[in-house]
Design a protein around this motif. Structure first.
Motif, PDB file in Angstrom:
ATOM      1  N   GLY A   9       0.815  -1.206   0.000  1.00 27.05           N
ATOM      2  CA  GLY A   9       0.000   0.000   0.000  1.00 27.05           C
ATOM      3  C   GLY A   9       0.849   1.255   0.000  1.00 27.05           C
ATOM      4  O   GLY A   9       2.074   1.217   0.154  1.00 27.05           O
ATOM      5  N   TYR A  10       0.192   2.396  -0.145  1.00 27.12           N
ATOM      6  CA  TYR A  10       0.907   3.666  -0.276  1.00 27.12           C
ATOM      7  C   TYR A  10       1.787   3.983   0.922  1.00 27.12           C
ATOM      8  O   TYR A  10       2.935   4.417   0.769  1.00 27.12           O
ATOM      9  CB  TYR A  10      -0.085   4.809  -0.504  1.00 27.12           C
ATOM     10  CG  TYR A  10       0.565   6.167  -0.543  1.00 27.12           C
ATOM     11  CD1 TYR A  10       1.552   6.463  -1.498  1.00 27.12           C
ATOM     12  CD2 TYR A  10       0.213   7.164   0.363  1.00 27.12           C
ATOM     13  CE1 TYR A  10       2.155   7.708  -1.542  1.00 27.12           C
ATOM     14  CE2 TYR A  10       0.812   8.419   0.325  1.00 27.12           C
ATOM     15  CZ  TYR A  10       1.787   8.686  -0.617  1.00 27.12           C
ATOM     16  OH  TYR A  10       2.389   9.923  -0.655  1.00 27.12           O
ATOM     17  N   TYR A  56       2.271   7.560  -6.416  1.00 27.12           N
ATOM     18  CA  TYR A  56       1.517   6.313  -6.247  1.00 27.12           C
ATOM     19  C   TYR A  56       0.097   6.557  -6.749  1.00 27.12           C
ATOM     20  O   TYR A  56      -0.706   7.228  -6.090  1.00 27.12           O
ATOM     21  CB  TYR A  56       1.519   5.914  -4.780  1.00 27.12           C
ATOM     22  CG  TYR A  56       0.973   4.538  -4.457  1.00 27.12           C
ATOM     23  CD1 TYR A  56       1.833   3.508  -4.065  1.00 27.12           C
ATOM     24  CD2 TYR A  56      -0.391   4.263  -4.481  1.00 27.12           C
ATOM     25  CE1 TYR A  56       1.352   2.243  -3.728  1.00 27.12           C
ATOM     26  CE2 TYR A  56      -0.884   3.010  -4.155  1.00 27.12           C
ATOM     27  CZ  TYR A  56      -0.014   2.004  -3.775  1.00 27.12           C
ATOM     28  OH  TYR A  56      -0.509   0.752  -3.440  1.00 27.12           O
ATOM     29  N   CYS A  57      -0.218   6.043  -7.933  1.00 26.95           N
ATOM     30  CA  CYS A  57      -1.538   6.251  -8.533  1.00 26.95           C
ATOM     31  C   CYS A  57      -2.415   5.045  -8.259  1.00 26.95           C
ATOM     32  O   CYS A  57      -2.136   3.937  -8.722  1.00 26.95           O
ATOM     33  CB  CYS A  57      -1.418   6.495 -10.032  1.00 26.95           C
ATOM     34  SG  CYS A  57      -3.022   6.742 -10.838  1.00 26.95           S
ATOM     35  N   SER A  58      -3.480   5.277  -7.517  1.00 25.46           N
ATOM     36  CA  SER A  58      -4.409   4.221  -7.139  1.00 25.46           C
ATOM     37  C   SER A  58      -5.714   4.412  -7.906  1.00 25.46           C
ATOM     38  O   SER A  58      -6.376   5.447  -7.777  1.00 25.46           O
ATOM     39  CB  SER A  58      -4.663   4.278  -5.633  1.00 25.46           C
ATOM     40  OG  SER A  58      -5.580   3.286  -5.239  1.00 25.46           O
ATOM     41  N   ILE A  59      -6.067   3.430  -8.723  1.00 20.69           N
ATOM     42  CA  ILE A  59      -7.293   3.500  -9.533  1.00 20.69           C
ATOM     43  C   ILE A  59      -8.296   2.485  -8.995  1.00 20.69           C
ATOM     44  O   ILE A  59      -7.956   1.318  -8.789  1.00 20.69           O
ATOM     45  CB  ILE A  59      -6.985   3.208 -11.018  1.00 20.69           C
ATOM     46  CG1 ILE A  59      -6.005   4.253 -11.576  1.00 20.69           C
ATOM     47  CG2 ILE A  59      -8.265   3.182 -11.838  1.00 20.69           C
ATOM     48  CD1 ILE A  59      -5.547   3.967 -12.990  1.00 20.69           C
ATOM     49  N   SER A  60      -9.526   2.933  -8.763  1.00 22.87           N
ATOM     50  CA  SER A  60     -10.547   2.033  -8.242  1.00 22.87           C
ATOM     51  C   SER A  60     -11.909   2.418  -8.803  1.00 22.87           C
ATOM     52  O   SER A  60     -12.055   3.448  -9.473  1.00 22.87           O
ATOM     53  CB  SER A  60     -10.576   2.095  -6.711  1.00 22.87           C
ATOM     54  OG  SER A  60     -10.886   3.408  -6.277  1.00 22.87           O
ATOM     55  N   GLY A  61     -12.896   1.599  -8.496  1.00 25.71           N
ATOM     56  CA  GLY A  61     -14.229   1.880  -8.995  1.00 25.71           C
ATOM     57  C   GLY A  61     -14.865   3.083  -8.337  1.00 25.71           C
ATOM     58  O   GLY A  61     -15.457   3.947  -8.995  1.00 25.71           O
ATOM     59  N   LEU A 110       0.101  10.665  -3.299  1.00 22.08           N
ATOM     60  CA  LEU A 110      -0.913   9.702  -3.712  1.00 22.08           C
ATOM     61  C   LEU A 110      -1.848  10.357  -4.718  1.00 22.08           C
ATOM     62  O   LEU A 110      -2.370  11.454  -4.473  1.00 22.08           O
ATOM     63  CB  LEU A 110      -1.716   9.226  -2.499  1.00 22.08           C
ATOM     64  CG  LEU A 110      -2.904   8.296  -2.778  1.00 22.08           C
ATOM     65  CD1 LEU A 110      -2.440   6.967  -3.344  1.00 22.08           C
ATOM     66  CD2 LEU A 110      -3.718   8.078  -1.507  1.00 22.08           C
ATOM     67  N   VAL A 111      -2.073   9.676  -5.839  1.00 21.67           N
ATOM     68  CA  VAL A 111      -3.056  10.096  -6.834  1.00 21.67           C
ATOM     69  C   VAL A 111      -4.208   9.101  -6.769  1.00 21.67           C
ATOM     70  O   VAL A 111      -4.040   7.930  -7.086  1.00 21.67           O
ATOM     71  CB  VAL A 111      -2.450  10.128  -8.256  1.00 21.67           C
ATOM     72  CG1 VAL A 111      -3.516  10.482  -9.282  1.00 21.67           C
ATOM     73  CG2 VAL A 111      -1.281  11.098  -8.320  1.00 21.67           C
TER      74      VAL A 111
END
Length: 395
Positions: A107-108, A120-125, A194-195
């Motif tokens: 994790g970030y 740190y690019c986190s893509i989620s629904g 964090l993105v």
């Protein structure tokens, strides 16, 4: 030179939004290291049909300009490889369900301790905050949840999805936007960040004028098929030989259209004098135009309207798009050498930069094609690599 040369991106994402984002970065010169699960790889490799020589067309279209390394992220040895890659990376892109990578030690909060400068690019629904953050998110689900399907389709038919994965692809575009902003900010702060990009946020953003429109009127936008809620005529019509588009968003173009096609009588009808009146009498006017257009060959209409600068054109099928002289002149079809697919064709680069253009360098990788190459760059010896293969930490 390319704008993102010397930028290293570690991709821990699967399916569409994350891989699309990393591909766009790779097109501009970034070194994309795609981490995949041994044996299976990215889920997108198995999205078929369509396939080409047993390669998923989804995967082929979304993974050029990358290197693939197959690592078991659940093994301590595999995780250690990722930590070493993190130390050298500028960007990490992931799209696991919220909380999954935290439990895995990826994790970030963990990653930024290893590399404080990493983006740190986190893509989620649904995003990493809020009451729905733990829900799984897929393109179709978010097209519905985010309101897009409520405004897509014919008025008297059920809601429809778009013909492509617009929630995934638009989120990939927004993710790239966030990553580039964070890289620019890092020049000033020397710190990463964090993105947090989500399919839901992307769809809400794309609703654009429909959000203030709702608050202004109290009425949610409705489905209009190919038509536009604010302009008439601005939709598809059926000519004698094919379906066409008339796109006339103002009174000046309406007058030009009518005079070019000999419809002066419509200019004298009080119901159609202004766009507001045309919208108010939409059903009547569209019926009249359709009846008249149906008697013309499409090329006759295009010739007359093009001469006056009135926006119009055909509704092309995919085969017509990929062979159209304008598309080819814009280099929008790439010819790619691939070890398994002869004469592979992919969509080209949509942005043309005069001094730092996008360049095709690498075919969509085979699963684990670059595992040994990348490990050697991390100073792993041959005996180390063979041991990792033996314990199935890599492929």
């Amino acid at each position: 030179m390319q704008a993102l040369e010397e930028i290293k991106v570690l991709e821990l994402s699967r399916t569409l939004a994350g891989p699309y984002a990393s591909m766009l970065l790779g097109d501009m010169g970034a070194d994309i290291i795609k981490v995949e699960q041994p044996e299976k790889g990215d889920d997108l490799r198995h999205f078929t049909p369509p396939s080409w020589n047993e390669e998923s067309c989804y995967f082929l279209a979304t993974n050029r300009n990358k290197r693939s390394i197959a690592i078991d992220l659940k093994s301590p040895e595999g995780k250690e490889i990722v930590y070493k890659l993190v130390k050298e990376a500028d960007v990490l892109i992931e799209n696991f369900r919220t909380g999954t990578l935290d439990k895995m030690g990826l994790g970030y909060e963990t990653i930024k301790e290893i590399n404080p400068r990493i983006i740190y690019c986190s893509i989620s629904g649904f995003g990493r905050t809020g009451p729905e953050r733990f829900r799984a998110g897929y393109d179709l689900l978010l097209q519905g949840f985010g309101g897009l399907m409520s405004i897509t389709g014919e008025p008297d038919c059920p809601p429809a999805k778009t013909g492509l994965s617009i929630a995934d692809l638009s989120t990939g575009l927004f993710a790239v936007y966030g990553i580039l902003i964070a890289l620019f900010a890092r020049l000033k702060t020397n710190k990463g960040q964090l993105v947090d990009a989500s399919l839901l946020d992307s769809q809400v953003a794309l609703l654009n004028h429909m959000i203030p429109g709702y608050f202004a009127t109290g009425q949610p936008a409705r489905r209009h098929g190919s038509a536009h809620e604010s302009f008439v005529p601005y939709q598809a019509f059926t000519a004698k030989d094919q379906d066409i588009i008339l796109a006339i968003p103002n009174n000046r173009l309406w007058e030009k259209c009518c005079r070019a096609l000999g419809w002066e009588d419509l200019l004298e009808d009080f119901r159609f004098v202004t766009n507001d009146e045309r919208v108010r009498h939409r059903a009547i006017l569209v019926t009249i135009i359709q009846e008249r257009v149906s008697k013309w060959e499409s090329n006759e209409i295009f010739k007359l309207l093009d001469a006056e600068g009135v926006p119009c054109g055909p509704i092309h099928t995919i085969d017509q798009v990929v062979t159209h002289p304008q598309v080819l002149a814009r280099d929008m079809i790439l010819e790619v050498n691939h070890p398994n697919v002869k004469n592979l064709r992919l969509p080209g680069f949509p942005i043309k930069l005069s001094d730092t253009p996008a360049i095709f360098k690498k075919h969509p990788p085979l699963l684990g094609e670059h595992t040994e190459e990348i490990l050697r760059e991390l100073d792993y010896k041959n005996e180390d690599i063979q041991f990792l293969k033996k314990i199935k930490a890599i492929e």
